[in-house]
Design a protein around this motif. Structure first.
Motif, PDB file in Angstrom:
ATOM      1  N   SER A   9       2.067   2.198  -3.270  1.00  0.00           N
ATOM      2  CA  SER A   9       0.701   2.305  -3.970  1.00  0.00           C
ATOM      3  C   SER A   9      -0.023   3.402  -3.951  1.00  0.00           C
ATOM      4  CB  SER A   9      -1.225   1.476  -3.870  1.00  0.00           C
ATOM      5  OG  SER A   9      -0.296   0.194  -4.241  1.00  0.00           O
ATOM      6  N   GLY A  10       0.824   4.208  -2.838  1.00  0.00           N
ATOM      7  CA  GLY A  10       0.268   5.815  -2.401  1.00  0.00           C
ATOM      8  C   GLY A  10       1.713   6.927  -3.598  1.00  0.00           C
ATOM      9  N   ILE A  56      -2.857  -0.491   6.556  1.00  0.00           N
ATOM     10  CA  ILE A  56      -2.862  -0.129   5.688  1.00  0.00           C
ATOM     11  C   ILE A  56      -3.283   1.550   5.037  1.00  0.00           C
ATOM     12  CG2 ILE A  56      -2.766  -2.562   5.053  1.00  0.00           C
ATOM     13  CD1 ILE A  56      -5.565  -2.325   3.892  1.00  0.00           C
ATOM     14  N   THR A  57      -3.975   2.069   5.693  1.00  0.00           N
ATOM     15  CA  THR A  57      -4.767   3.347   5.294  1.00  0.00           C
ATOM     16  C   THR A  57      -3.470   4.329   5.627  1.00  0.00           C
ATOM     17  OG1 THR A  57      -6.711   2.350   5.669  1.00  0.00           O
ATOM     18  CG2 THR A  57      -6.528   5.161   5.412  1.00  0.00           C
ATOM     19  N   VAL A  87      -4.673  -5.779  -4.243  1.00  0.00           N
ATOM     20  CA  VAL A  87      -5.523  -5.218  -2.986  1.00  0.00           C
ATOM     21  C   VAL A  87      -6.595  -5.501  -2.595  1.00  0.00           C
ATOM     22  CG1 VAL A  87      -6.436  -2.547  -2.896  1.00  0.00           C
ATOM     23  CG2 VAL A  87      -4.820  -2.709  -3.893  1.00  0.00           C
ATOM     24  N   ASP A 120      -9.919   2.379  -4.335  1.00  0.00           N
ATOM     25  CA  ASP A 120      -9.049   1.996  -3.256  1.00  0.00           C
ATOM     26  C   ASP A 120      -9.477   2.544  -2.094  1.00  0.00           C
ATOM     27  OD1 ASP A 120      -8.574  -0.346  -4.963  1.00  0.00           O
ATOM     28  OD2 ASP A 120      -6.819   0.226  -5.306  1.00  0.00           O
ATOM     29  N   THR A 123      -6.524  -7.826   5.865  1.00  0.00           N
ATOM     30  CA  THR A 123      -7.160  -6.965   6.765  1.00  0.00           C
ATOM     31  C   THR A 123      -8.277  -7.040   7.596  1.00  0.00           C
ATOM     32  OG1 THR A 123      -5.954  -5.318   5.397  1.00  0.00           O
ATOM     33  CG2 THR A 123      -7.005  -4.555   7.631  1.00  0.00           C
ATOM     34  N   ALA A 159      -5.479  -7.817   0.145  1.00  0.00           N
ATOM     35  CA  ALA A 159      -4.915  -7.048   0.845  1.00  0.00           C
ATOM     36  C   ALA A 159      -5.777  -7.097   1.834  1.00  0.00           C
ATOM     37  CB  ALA A 159      -4.515  -5.466   0.656  1.00  0.00           C
ATOM     38  N   ILE A 212     -10.824   1.192   1.044  1.00  0.00           N
ATOM     39  CA  ILE A 212      -9.749   1.331   2.497  1.00  0.00           C
ATOM     40  C   ILE A 212     -10.138   1.660   3.511  1.00  0.00           C
ATOM     41  CG2 ILE A 212      -7.451   1.556   3.479  1.00  0.00           C
ATOM     42  CD1 ILE A 212      -6.387   0.773   0.388  1.00  0.00           C
ATOM     43  N   LEU A 259       0.781  -1.434  -0.029  1.00  0.00           N
ATOM     44  CA  LEU A 259       0.159   0.305  -0.183  1.00  0.00           C
ATOM     45  C   LEU A 259       0.416   1.330   0.154  1.00  0.00           C
ATOM     46  CD1 LEU A 259      -3.187   0.020   0.241  1.00  0.00           C
ATOM     47  CD2 LEU A 259      -2.480  -2.054   0.613  1.00  0.00           C
ATOM     48  N   ALA A 315     -12.415  -2.701  -4.606  1.00  0.00           N
ATOM     49  CA  ALA A 315     -11.170  -2.992  -5.063  1.00  0.00           C
ATOM     50  C   ALA A 315     -10.567  -3.039  -6.749  1.00  0.00           C
ATOM     51  CB  ALA A 315     -10.105  -3.504  -4.055  1.00  0.00           C
ATOM     52  N   TYR A 365      -0.577   3.910   2.765  1.00  0.00           N
ATOM     53  CA  TYR A 365      -1.375   4.413   1.792  1.00  0.00           C
ATOM     54  C   TYR A 365      -1.039   5.695   1.559  1.00  0.00           C
ATOM     55  CZ  TYR A 365      -3.587   4.886  -3.118  1.00  0.00           C
ATOM     56  OH  TYR A 365      -3.739   5.921  -4.220  1.00  0.00           O
TER      57      TYR A 365
END
Length: 404
Positions: free
Chosen positions: A84-85, A258-259, A356, A177, A363, A359, A181, A81, A145, A262
């Motif tokens: 991805s960010g 994960i947030t 994702v 996404d 989670t 993921a 999340i 993540l 996702a 990201y």
């Protein structure tokens, strides 16, 4: 009993098997993540151990061993993540603006509703059972996702990546996404007995704090990039900040780790050092931690109760996941002024699922419903794997046909 030497052996088997199965998956036109999950199923006792054989797979970790592998796995999903960010183009998000946001919003809401209704139908429509309802909503959230990687490669091959449709698909996939999340973070907090309104306020508080800290961080990394470009210290500091964001998100705000990862990636995106940092994340993550994350999903899967019900649900889950994206994204694209075949192209461009989705499953899988230790809810792992495989095949095929 825990043994460090056994963990070393497990890591060797996991890394070699995930690479081999990943390459095999790519050879037959599937995402490598599918091969990595299958590798975990094959080397572990998830499937083999349920046939009554003495052979329990190449690895059969104890509960203590699984705790150690779980730590590696969590680091892997955080790095996914974070990367991805970092790769998110904030300028593209601003350019497409309202259209991408509306498409993403509908691409989240419609699959959640359809996935929830499907799950409750399979669980007997017992809407008074709080645990089953949370389980059903969680299953719906997995469908939010979108894996933009497959779509991007297809659009690039067709020369349509920079077109209006290509830009809005890319931006909407990124936004949906983020929305998915955030929704998962709220659900996991509510499942722990939290107040929904308080949970929303805490989530907003996290974003306010993350952005407030993020701007000085951007200035710091911008300065570091100018004075010591492409040095290892920049990558090390970035990793440290990522892990602190992930920790603070879950520890102080009740938002999924994960947030936090990201959002940290978003705050460091678009800088001179961003691509260098992202390369370091990819090297560190995809050599060790990320393969362990995907393999651990397979290793930790429990198919002792698997039956035809799970397969039927998995196929229905795939159908709902694909139709939910097509319906939600196509209708909203038409409402935003897209004409002729463009809305349906947007819809099919959003159906692909990948890492994702796994993921989100990893989670929130504590929301799978049990009564006295017996599974009575829905474990959507089989459906998630089927969805990744089928949508990864259908997305490029239909995009090529529609553009042709």
């Amino acid at each position: 009993m825990f043994s460090a030497l056994k963990i070393v052996y497990y890591l060797g088997v996991i890394l070699i098997s995930t690479k081999l199965f990943g390459l095999l998956a790519r050879k037959i036109g599937l995402p490598q993540v599918v091969g990595m999950v299958v590798a975990g199923l094959v080397i572990g006792s998830s499937i083999i151990g349920n046939f009554g054989w003495q052979f329990r797979g190449l690895i059969d970790p104890s509960a203590e061993d699984k705790d150690v592998l779980s730590v590696f796995s969590q680091i892997g999903v955080i790095l996914i993540l974070f990367s991805s960010g970092l790769e998110t183009d904030v300028k593209e998000l601003r350019k497409t603006g309202f259209a991408a946001t509306l498409i993403a919003l509908c691409g989240v809401i419609v699959p959640i509703i359809l996935g929830t209704l499907l799950s409750m139908a399979f669980m007997g429509n017992d809407w008074n059972n709080h645990g089953k309802v949370l389980n059903a909503v969680f299953v719906g959230m997995i469908l939010t996702a979108t894996s933009v990687g497959i779509t991007v490669e297809t659009l690039r091959e067709l020369g349509k990546l920079s077109s209006r449709v290509g830009t809005v698909i890319l931006s909407a996939a990124i936004i949906d996404d983020v929305l998915g999340i955030i929704a998962l973070s709220i659900l996991t907090s509510v499942s722990g007995g939290g107040n929904p309104l308080f949970t929303v306020l805490k989530t907003l508080g996290f974003f306010a704090a993350a952005i407030g800290v993020g701007f000085p961080l951007r200035l710091l990394f911008k300065w570091m990039g100018a004075h010591s470009p492409h040095t290892r210290r920049n990558g090390i500091f970035a990793f440290g900040v990522c892990f602190l964001y992930a920790f603070c998100a879950e520890r102080f705000f009740g938002v999924a780790a994960i947030t936090g990862a990201y959002v940290c990636g978003l705050m460091l995106s678009g800088l001179h050092e961003t691509k260098y940092i992202d390369r370091k994340v990819l090297v560190s993550g995809y050599i060790i931690f990320t393969p362990i994350f995907f393999a651990f999903i397979g290793i930790n899967a429990d198919f002792s109760h698997f039956n035809w019900f799970d397969l039927v649900f998995g196929l229905a889950f795939v159908a709902v996941g694909i139709l939910g994206k097509i319906i939600g994204c196509s209708l909203s694209a038409r409402a935003c002024g897209f004409k002729k075949k463009e809305p349906i192209i947007v819809g099919f461009g959003m159906i692909a699922r990948g890492e994702v989705a796994l993921a989100v499953y990893s989670t929130g899988k504590n929301l799978i419903y049990f009564e006295e230790g017996v599974l009575v809810g829905i474990d959507p792992l089989v459906g998630v794997i089927l969805l990744i495989v089928i949508s990864s095949i259908l997305c490029p095929v239909f995009l090529k046909l529609l553009f042709k």
